[in-house]
Write an enzyme that holds these catalytic residues in place. Sequence first.
Site, PDB file in Angstrom:
ATOM      1  N   GLU A 169       8.808 -61.845 124.902  1.00 10.28           N
ATOM      2  CA  GLU A 169       7.390 -61.503 124.703  1.00 10.28           C
ATOM      3  C   GLU A 169       7.066 -60.490 125.780  1.00 10.28           C
ATOM      4  O   GLU A 169       6.953 -60.843 126.956  1.00 10.28           O
ATOM      5  CB  GLU A 169       6.507 -62.738 124.914  1.00 10.28           C
ATOM      6  CG  GLU A 169       6.780 -63.878 123.970  1.00 10.28           C
ATOM      7  CD  GLU A 169       6.348 -63.566 122.565  1.00 10.28           C
ATOM      8  OE1 GLU A 169       5.318 -62.910 122.382  1.00 10.28           O
ATOM      9  OE2 GLU A 169       7.077 -63.952 121.635  1.00 10.28           O
ATOM     10  N   CYS A 214      -1.614 -59.861 128.018  1.00  8.00           N
ATOM     11  CA  CYS A 214      -0.661 -59.142 127.167  1.00  8.00           C
ATOM     12  C   CYS A 214      -1.304 -58.710 125.859  1.00  8.00           C
ATOM     13  O   CYS A 214      -0.851 -57.770 125.223  1.00  8.00           O
ATOM     14  CB  CYS A 214       0.533 -60.029 126.887  1.00  8.00           C
ATOM     15  SG  CYS A 214       0.068 -61.652 126.280  1.00  8.00           S
TER      16      CYS A 214
HETATM   17  P1  NAP Z   1       7.934 -58.931 135.122  1.00  6.97           P
HETATM   18  O1  NAP Z   1       7.936 -58.189 136.392  1.00  6.97           O
HETATM   19  O2  NAP Z   1       8.756 -58.427 134.008  1.00  6.97           O
HETATM   20  O3  NAP Z   1       8.361 -60.417 135.516  1.00  6.97           O
HETATM   21  C1  NAP Z   1       8.362 -61.439 134.560  1.00  6.97           C
HETATM   22  C2  NAP Z   1       9.289 -62.553 135.002  1.00  6.97           C
HETATM   23  O4  NAP Z   1      10.649 -62.099 135.007  1.00  6.97           O
HETATM   24  C3  NAP Z   1       9.024 -63.060 136.412  1.00  6.97           C
HETATM   25  O5  NAP Z   1       9.190 -64.462 136.421  1.00  6.97           O
HETATM   26  C4  NAP Z   1      10.111 -62.378 137.224  1.00  6.97           C
HETATM   27  O6  NAP Z   1      10.445 -63.072 138.409  1.00  6.97           O
HETATM   28  C5  NAP Z   1      11.265 -62.427 136.250  1.00  6.97           C
HETATM   29  N1  NAP Z   1      12.347 -61.488 136.490  1.00  6.97           N
HETATM   30  C6  NAP Z   1      12.258 -60.216 136.944  1.00  6.97           C
HETATM   31  N2  NAP Z   1      13.487 -59.665 136.969  1.00  6.97           N
HETATM   32  C7  NAP Z   1      14.374 -60.616 136.531  1.00  6.97           C
HETATM   33  C8  NAP Z   1      15.781 -60.666 136.332  1.00  6.97           C
HETATM   34  N3  NAP Z   1      16.552 -59.612 136.571  1.00  6.97           N
HETATM   35  N4  NAP Z   1      16.340 -61.807 135.881  1.00  6.97           N
HETATM   36  C9  NAP Z   1      15.581 -62.892 135.613  1.00  6.97           C
HETATM   37  N5  NAP Z   1      14.230 -62.901 135.796  1.00  6.97           N
HETATM   38  C10 NAP Z   1      13.640 -61.787 136.227  1.00  6.97           C
HETATM   39  O7  NAP Z   1       6.446 -59.093 134.554  1.00  6.97           O
HETATM   40  P2  NAP Z   1       5.133 -59.553 135.339  1.00  6.97           P
HETATM   41  O8  NAP Z   1       4.768 -58.447 136.263  1.00  6.97           O
HETATM   42  O9  NAP Z   1       5.268 -60.927 135.874  1.00  6.97           O
HETATM   43  O10 NAP Z   1       4.090 -59.670 134.146  1.00  6.97           O
HETATM   44  C11 NAP Z   1       3.329 -58.599 133.696  1.00  6.97           C
HETATM   45  C12 NAP Z   1       3.899 -58.043 132.403  1.00  6.97           C
HETATM   46  O11 NAP Z   1       4.125 -59.084 131.465  1.00  6.97           O
HETATM   47  C13 NAP Z   1       2.945 -57.079 131.721  1.00  6.97           C
HETATM   48  O12 NAP Z   1       3.652 -55.932 131.361  1.00  6.97           O
HETATM   49  C14 NAP Z   1       2.458 -57.846 130.483  1.00  6.97           C
HETATM   50  O13 NAP Z   1       2.122 -57.015 129.395  1.00  6.97           O
HETATM   51  C15 NAP Z   1       3.608 -58.732 130.175  1.00  6.97           C
HETATM   52  N6  NAP Z   1       3.168 -59.960 129.493  1.00  6.97           N
HETATM   53  C16 NAP Z   1       3.504 -60.166 128.188  1.00  6.97           C
HETATM   54  C17 NAP Z   1       3.100 -61.334 127.540  1.00  6.97           C
HETATM   55  C18 NAP Z   1       3.433 -61.618 126.102  1.00  6.97           C
HETATM   56  O14 NAP Z   1       3.226 -62.745 125.647  1.00  6.97           O
HETATM   57  N7  NAP Z   1       3.920 -60.686 125.362  1.00  6.97           N
HETATM   58  C19 NAP Z   1       2.357 -62.283 128.234  1.00  6.97           C
HETATM   59  C20 NAP Z   1       2.034 -62.040 129.547  1.00  6.97           C
HETATM   60  C21 NAP Z   1       2.452 -60.876 130.182  1.00  6.97           C
HETATM   61  P3  NAP Z   1       9.755 -62.694 139.819  1.00  6.97           P
HETATM   62  O15 NAP Z   1       8.294 -62.878 139.634  1.00  6.97           O
HETATM   63  O16 NAP Z   1      10.355 -63.672 140.750  1.00  6.97           O
HETATM   64  O17 NAP Z   1      10.108 -61.268 140.075  1.00  6.97           O
END
Ligand code: NAP
Length: 516
Positions: free
Chosen positions: A258, A297
């Site tokens: 997602e 999102c």
């Molecule tokens: P993110 O930077 O992609 O991080 C999301 C999760 O992935 C965090 O728990 C992060 O851990 C983890 N992560 C990062 N790199 C990883 C890796 N190499 N291996 C395993 N896990 C890893 O996103 P965010 O900044 O938290 O959230 C904002 C984004 O999410 C926005 O772009 C938003 O549009 C999107 N979003 C989408 C939805 C949906 O349902 N489609 C819902 C909410 C948000 P750490 O925090 O420890 O780095």
Amino acid sequence: MSVRELRSFLSGEWRSGAGPEQILRDATSGGPVACFRSGGHDIGAALAWGRTRGGPALRRLTFRARGELVASLATALRDVRPELLEIARTYGATAADARRDVDGGLFTLAYYGRLGAKALPEAGFLLDGAVEPLSRKGGFAGRHILVPRHGIAVQINAYNFPCWGPLEKLGPALLAGVPSLVKPATRAALLTCHLVEAIVESGILPNGSISLLVGSGADLLDHLESQDAVLFTGSAETGRAIRSHPRVVAEAVRVNVEADSLNASVLGPDAAPGTPVRAAFLREIRSEMSAKAGQKCTAIRRALVPESEVDSIAAEVRGVVEELRVGAPSDPETDVGPLVDPDAVRAARDGLTELLAEADVIAGDPDAPLPAGAFFPPLALRLRDGGAAARVNSVEVFGPLVTLMPYRSADEAAAICAAGGGSLVTSVFSNDAAFLAEVTTAIAPWNGRVMTVSGRALAEHSGHGVAVPQLLHGGPGRAGGGEELGGLRALHPFLNRCAVQGDPETLRELFPDGAA
Ligand code: NAP
């Protein structure tokens, strides 16, 4: 609030990490709220513990019994609701934002509990379709069944919904009979840690059903096995890295992504000034900019309006934005709280700079003085030209910002929506049945959900940005290509579909119609 040490819950024990101490700070005051150490855990053993302890214990129960378990858990978690709402302030949530996350999560878990306890059978399998004859004389047939997979569900969550995110994944996984390891986004881990602590302390779930990893999930994927599933919510970039991880590819691990999404809302050509449908469109713009300070999102990033109406709508949107009160989440007068942290503000500012190459600010002031903390001003932009080719179709500003985009025909409106490359949701506001039909049909392939709002839906619609458990949450392409929620469909990532063949009588004995 005192500074709390966050620990992981792995292999049935609360454990501190081994790396240097890291601090999580309040989004408004910048003061420390939690500390933790990342890494140093035996992740392979932790995943194996879930698979070998939690999995068998959950599978010993029927689908219906697991529904009752989920329902009991949802009831028990109501006791910690006030604490969760309080913690939500630390990552910038206003009281309304906190309710969206916490109450939304508890409601979704309770929904899955009810669904399981009422609609699922006292059996260890689900039937999927009828007995299909496979031979001329009828002596050989086949039937699909769904059974729990023997792996663990690794959920990797985004920071914006630290309660709803884990619970909307946990409910379906538990119903399906699969244990979970929850990895919260580090920036909002405090709330998820409190939630998981409450789940563990409730003693409702069998041992091994839930684990928690605080801090980096860098080596989490290295230990996955073929029966596991990864449920990821976050940015498209991280989603791509997870999907292409060598272990995920080698083991053919199921992955549901997602990701971020440039959702649109379309105002129909019939929605003249002063009409109720136009007022509803403006209300959604307001709500999607203020809810979670636009860090959703599903938020409306692109507002499509008929070209002839752009000037008058720009004036109305200006009125909406100027009314928004920016301030501390604890202030009941606040409409728009801070973003989660200064890094999020920097990312939003970078996105704004990109958008300003093709658009002008029509409401709000990017340089307005703001309260101390991780604030970003609510802004509305107006695209100069470019339509489907403009950058606003590909640059996500994860904050309170919307861009007005003019369109000249239903065709062009649909093309602009599609230029987002795949969205979670698009809403269409119109009383013109032909326009609704044309746009909805044209954009459905690019959206996980399309919300049409005609006069008849005005009083009762659930809102552009609200993901409801009865319906699919997900979207094609840029939105990640995943599917969550959607009633019982949410169980599918955790179940194996198996076609069982045999003579019809044996099939009916093994998998009787009444059983599932
Ligand atoms: P993110 O930077 O992609 O991080 C999301 C999760 O992935 C965090 O728990 C992060 O851990 C983890 N992560 C990062 N790199 C990883 C890796 N190499 N291996 C395993 N896990 C890893 O996103 P965010 O900044 O938290 O959230 C904002 C984004 O999410 C926005 O772009 C938003 O549009 C999107 N979003 C989408 C939805 C949906 O349902 N489609 C819902 C909410 C948000 P750490 O925090 O420890 O780095």
